[in-house]
Structures are given as C-alpha cells and as structure tokens.
Design a protein around this motif. Sequence first.
Motif, mmCIF file in Angstrom:
data_model
loop_
_atom_site.group_PDB
_atom_site.id
_atom_site.type_symbol
_atom_site.label_atom_id
_atom_site.label_comp_id
_atom_site.label_asym_id
_atom_site.label_seq_id
_atom_site.Cartn_x
_atom_site.Cartn_y
_atom_site.Cartn_z
ATOM 1 N N SER A 48 81.259 -31.082 -6.515
ATOM 2 C CA SER A 48 80.654 -29.838 -7.011
ATOM 3 C C SER A 48 81.388 -28.659 -6.385
ATOM 4 O O SER A 48 82.137 -28.815 -5.416
ATOM 5 N N ASP A 49 81.146 -27.475 -6.939
ATOM 6 C CA ASP A 49 81.753 -26.273 -6.371
ATOM 7 C C ASP A 49 81.315 -26.083 -4.921
ATOM 8 O O ASP A 49 82.106 -25.686 -4.066
ATOM 9 N N ALA A 60 82.719 -26.091 0.741
ATOM 10 C CA ALA A 60 82.473 -26.580 2.102
ATOM 11 C C ALA A 60 83.739 -27.180 2.693
ATOM 12 O O ALA A 60 84.055 -26.975 3.873
ATOM 13 N N ILE A 61 84.505 -27.899 1.883
ATOM 14 C CA ILE A 61 85.768 -28.479 2.352
ATOM 15 C C ILE A 61 86.761 -27.373 2.687
ATOM 16 O O ILE A 61 87.393 -27.388 3.746
ATOM 17 N N VAL A 62 86.885 -26.396 1.812
ATOM 18 C CA VAL A 62 87.796 -25.270 2.054
ATOM 19 C C VAL A 62 87.412 -24.556 3.345
ATOM 20 O O VAL A 62 88.263 -24.195 4.156
#
Length: 141
Positions: free
Chosen positions: A23-24, A29-31
């Motif tokens: 999901s966006d 969150a990863i970024v």
Amino acid sequence: MNRIAFSFLVALLAGSAFAADLSDAQRNAIVERIKPVGESCVEGDNTCAAAPATVVSAEPRSGEAVYNAACMACHSTGAAGAPKYGDAVAWSGRIAKGMPALYATGVGGVPGTGMIAKGGCMTCSDEDVYAAVDYMVAGSQ
C-alpha cells in the motif's frame, strides 16, 4: 532449465508480486526508514530551509567539561598524533606558537591531520573550544 533454477525463478517472481502489492502507507514507511540520516543544505535552497540547525551550547562550559566530552578520546591516548594531556614535551612547541595559534587550531582544525575543526564537537562554541585549549595547556606545562 533444471529444477533448482526453475524453483528459484518461481520464488523470485512470487516475491516480486508481493512487493508490488504494498500500500502507499507501507511504501511511505519504507521510504522513511531508509532515507539518509543527514541531509546537506545549500544556503538559499528553500527545499531544506526547515532542516534543524546544530545547537551550540547556550552557556560556556568549563574547559575540563569540554575536554572530557570532546577532546579526551584523542588527547588522552595520543590517537592520530594528538599531543597527550599532561605531556609537557609534546605541548612545548605548540605552546611556544602562542595561544592565538592554539585557539585557531582548536576551532579550525589542522588540515592533513586527525585534528578536525572543534575536535568534531559541533555543539561547542568557539569559547568552549578556547576553554578546552586553556585547560589542556594549563595541564601540560
């Protein structure tokens, strides 16, 4: 194609499909987790104008406190050729150049050596560095 290579290819494709289903919110969150710790800002660049500035201590600290916090690692061991605190012989030539020269070295560092500006203490004011220099000189004569 042998069975091992085929199994690997299937696993790789299955993993790729999973990554595409994020999901966006998951992508953001990863970024956020992998972004650089620090960012370089160029004066006049409005995109990072809100970046936090390094906070310099509000009140001057004692020379001993600054030495213990920022200088001791090198000046107690002689790391990178630093003159050891209390070593009158190692300090004598430096002291002979005068306090203004020692202050300039403390604040600006010495190119080509391990002595970096302010000994790496970017929260130290120039006055804090002067106090640490005074402390080391007084203890090394």
